[in-house]
Scaffold this motif. Structure first.
Motif, PDB file in Angstrom:
ATOM      1  N   VAL A 178       5.020  60.502 -10.570  1.00 56.89           N
ATOM      2  CA  VAL A 178       5.079  60.041  -9.174  1.00 56.89           C
ATOM      3  C   VAL A 178       6.357  59.238  -8.937  1.00 56.89           C
ATOM      4  N   THR A 179       6.718  58.400  -9.910  1.00 55.37           N
ATOM      5  CA  THR A 179       7.943  57.608  -9.792  1.00 55.37           C
ATOM      6  C   THR A 179       9.169  58.499  -9.658  1.00 55.37           C
ATOM      7  N   SER A 180       9.196  59.577 -10.434  1.00 57.55           N
ATOM      8  CA  SER A 180      10.352  60.479 -10.403  1.00 57.55           C
ATOM      9  C   SER A 180      10.496  61.162  -9.050  1.00 57.55           C
ATOM     10  N   ILE A 181       9.403  61.234  -8.282  1.00 55.36           N
ATOM     11  CA  ILE A 181       9.450  61.842  -6.951  1.00 55.36           C
ATOM     12  C   ILE A 181       9.708  60.789  -5.876  1.00 55.36           C
ATOM     13  N   ALA A 182       9.014  59.644  -5.978  1.00 62.24           N
ATOM     14  CA  ALA A 182       9.073  58.634  -4.926  1.00 62.24           C
ATOM     15  C   ALA A 182      10.362  57.821  -4.931  1.00 62.24           C
ATOM     16  N   VAL A 183      10.801  57.400  -6.119  1.00 59.22           N
ATOM     17  CA  VAL A 183      11.977  56.519  -6.190  1.00 59.22           C
ATOM     18  C   VAL A 183      13.222  57.167  -5.583  1.00 59.22           C
ATOM     19  N   PRO A 184      13.527  58.442  -5.881  1.00 60.33           N
ATOM     20  CA  PRO A 184      14.710  59.053  -5.249  1.00 60.33           C
ATOM     21  C   PRO A 184      14.637  59.070  -3.728  1.00 60.33           C
ATOM     22  N   LEU A 185      13.417  59.039  -3.174  1.00 65.50           N
ATOM     23  CA  LEU A 185      13.272  59.003  -1.720  1.00 65.50           C
ATOM     24  C   LEU A 185      13.531  57.603  -1.163  1.00 65.50           C
ATOM     25  N   PHE A 186      13.184  56.577  -1.954  1.00 65.54           N
ATOM     26  CA  PHE A 186      13.373  55.200  -1.517  1.00 65.54           C
ATOM     27  C   PHE A 186      14.809  54.706  -1.704  1.00 65.54           C
ATOM     28  N   LEU A 187      15.496  55.205  -2.724  1.00 60.89           N
ATOM     29  CA  LEU A 187      16.820  54.675  -3.083  1.00 60.89           C
ATOM     30  C   LEU A 187      17.818  54.657  -1.919  1.00 60.89           C
ATOM     31  N   PRO A 188      17.963  55.753  -1.139  1.00 60.69           N
ATOM     32  CA  PRO A 188      18.954  55.729  -0.047  1.00 60.69           C
ATOM     33  C   PRO A 188      18.634  54.688   1.022  1.00 60.69           C
ATOM     34  N   LEU A 189      17.367  54.297   1.134  1.00 54.55           N
ATOM     35  CA  LEU A 189      16.977  53.286   2.120  1.00 54.55           C
ATOM     36  C   LEU A 189      17.324  51.888   1.633  1.00 54.55           C
ATOM     37  N   VAL A 190      17.169  51.679   0.316  1.00 55.75           N
ATOM     38  CA  VAL A 190      17.470  50.366  -0.253  1.00 55.75           C
ATOM     39  C   VAL A 190      18.975  50.161  -0.355  1.00 55.75           C
ATOM     40  N   THR A 198      10.220  48.097 -17.698  1.00 57.47           N
ATOM     41  CA  THR A 198      11.352  47.417 -17.065  1.00 57.47           C
ATOM     42  C   THR A 198      12.698  48.006 -17.484  1.00 57.47           C
ATOM     43  N   VAL A 199      12.707  48.770 -18.569  1.00 60.28           N
ATOM     44  CA  VAL A 199      13.950  49.449 -18.958  1.00 60.28           C
ATOM     45  C   VAL A 199      14.378  50.403 -17.851  1.00 60.28           C
ATOM     46  N   VAL A 200      13.406  51.117 -17.274  1.00 61.76           N
ATOM     47  CA  VAL A 200      13.696  52.010 -16.151  1.00 61.76           C
ATOM     48  C   VAL A 200      14.144  51.191 -14.944  1.00 61.76           C
ATOM     49  N   GLY A 201      13.477  50.047 -14.711  1.00 59.79           N
ATOM     50  CA  GLY A 201      13.853  49.185 -13.598  1.00 59.79           C
ATOM     51  C   GLY A 201      15.277  48.674 -13.714  1.00 59.79           C
ATOM     52  N   TRP A 225      17.257  65.505  -6.897  1.00 63.31           N
ATOM     53  CA  TRP A 225      16.930  66.162  -8.164  1.00 63.31           C
ATOM     54  C   TRP A 225      17.578  65.472  -9.357  1.00 63.31           C
ATOM     55  N   GLU A 226      18.768  64.921  -9.170  1.00 59.54           N
ATOM     56  CA  GLU A 226      19.429  64.199 -10.259  1.00 59.54           C
ATOM     57  C   GLU A 226      18.620  62.978 -10.674  1.00 59.54           C
ATOM     58  N   ALA A 227      18.213  62.195  -9.680  1.00 59.70           N
ATOM     59  CA  ALA A 227      17.431  60.990  -9.977  1.00 59.70           C
ATOM     60  C   ALA A 227      16.068  61.349 -10.562  1.00 59.70           C
ATOM     61  N   ALA A 228      15.433  62.380 -10.001  1.00 54.48           N
ATOM     62  CA  ALA A 228      14.105  62.776 -10.472  1.00 54.48           C
ATOM     63  C   ALA A 228      14.151  63.232 -11.933  1.00 54.48           C
ATOM     64  N   LEU A 229      15.140  64.031 -12.278  1.00 55.07           N
ATOM     65  CA  LEU A 229      15.254  64.538 -13.648  1.00 55.07           C
ATOM     66  C   LEU A 229      15.591  63.428 -14.634  1.00 55.07           C
ATOM     67  N   MET A 230      16.340  62.427 -14.199  1.00 52.99           N
ATOM     68  CA  MET A 230      16.654  61.305 -15.074  1.00 52.99           C
ATOM     69  C   MET A 230      15.389  60.547 -15.466  1.00 52.99           C
TER      70      MET A 230
END
Length: 319
Positions: free
Chosen positions: A142-154, A274-277, A163-168
């Motif tokens: 879920v994180t791999s899908i949701a975070v790439p959607l939130f990043l451009p807003l933050v 938190t390593v991912v964070g 797809w780059e962020a999700a695959l990472m």
């Protein structure tokens, strides 16, 4: 209480203290500085190997029948995504740079997925390894899908495709979590006596986690010491994660209590990778925001240490 008993009962606190003291010694004592600088890169490289090993040990004990989707898994994801949405809205509406930085740090703490090693502490507290493992895999996907959607807003200037962020993020899940799980399940069929012997070693994975935590704490202290922010901003970035820790553990336990699994649900929402964070903050957001998930490491393990102490002293989890 003798020293050995104290160290066993407060293993996580001892790991935090040892990591802090060792870093400060090797960073400030002139005779030790060269050795510390030489060892530091190897300390960072050994972390994923150690995490892989301790997860393999933990998964040798997993009850396959317990690995199924539960209602609280879904509710925790809904809560986490809702919290992320609220924080992102606050970041977008924030006026000053300091407020935006603090909120970005809070977002990273909430958005990063459940720690792969959460199963280790969950087992120590009497929770379900199988249920936790299924949730951790689900949460990371879920994180791999949701975070790439939130990043451009933050961070509007972020230069990364979905797809780059999700695959990472998914790569992290596959290597650190899925591979040791599959390997443990295969070994249980091929060499059952070996896996039974590994599973029979009391608290092996937990003490391996303490070694891992010692290294992580040293690296966290390094980042705090070298932070280039004002004292007030640093205090906010270090203390805000404490509030986030309490809120996430409390909400997770409240949801889990309704389904008879407060221990697993509390760790699922509260114990973060938190390593991912830190990676998200350094790679896509404000590098200074990486101090927040670094501080979260300390706060979540102090919570875990208290829970483990209470469980061993009174035979049950208080909170």
């Amino acid at each position: 209480m003798n020293v050995l008993s104290f160290m066993k009962r407060w293993s996580l606190v001892v790991a935090l203290c040892v990591g802090t003291v060792v870093y400060l010694l090797f960073a400030n004592v002139p005779a030790l500085v060269p050795f510390g600088m030489a060892v530091e890169p190897y300390a960072e490289r050994v972390l994923p190997v150690l995490l892989f090993a301790l997860l393999f040990v933990t998964f040798c004990k997993i009850d396959v029948c317990d690995m199924r989707l539960r209602a609280w898994h879904v509710w925790l994801e809904v809560i986490r995504l809702a919290l992320c949405g609220l924080i992102v809205a606050a970041v977008v509406g924030a006026g000053g740079e300091h407020s935006r930085l603090a909120l970005t740090g809070v977002f990273v703490c909430v958005a990063c997925p459940t720690a792969a090693a959460a199963a280790v502490v969950t087992e120590k507290l009497g929770g379900s390894i199988g249920s936790m493992t299924i949730y951790t895999i689900m949460d990371n996907v879920v994180t791999s899908i949701a975070v790439p959607l939130f990043l451009p807003l933050v961070e509007r200037g972020v230069d990364v495709t979905f797809w780059e962020a999700a695959l990472m993020v998914l790569r992290n899940v596959a290597v650190v979590l899925v591979v040791p799980l599959v390997l443990a399940l295969v070994c249980r069929r091929v060499v059952p006596r070996v896996t039974a012997a590994i599973a029979g070693v009391h608290n092996l994975a937990f003490y391996m986690w303490c070694v891992n935590l010692t290294i992580v704490t040293g690296l966290t202290v390094r980042n705090i010491v070298h932070a280039t922010v004002s004292g007030q901003t640093l205090a906010v970035l270090l203390l805000a994660p404490l509030a986030v820790t309490v809120v996430l553990f409390s909400m997770g336990k409240a949801v889990g209590h309704a389904y008879g699994d407060s221990v697993s649900a509390g760790q699922a929402l509260g114990q973060k990778n938190t390593v991912v964070g830190i990676w998200l903050a350094l790679t896509f957001l404000d590098p200074l925001a990486a101090l927040a998930p670094g501080a979260y490491v300390i706060w979540q393990n102090l919570v875990n240490a208290w829970q483990i102490w209470y469980k061993e002293k009174y035979g049950r989890v208080r909170w």
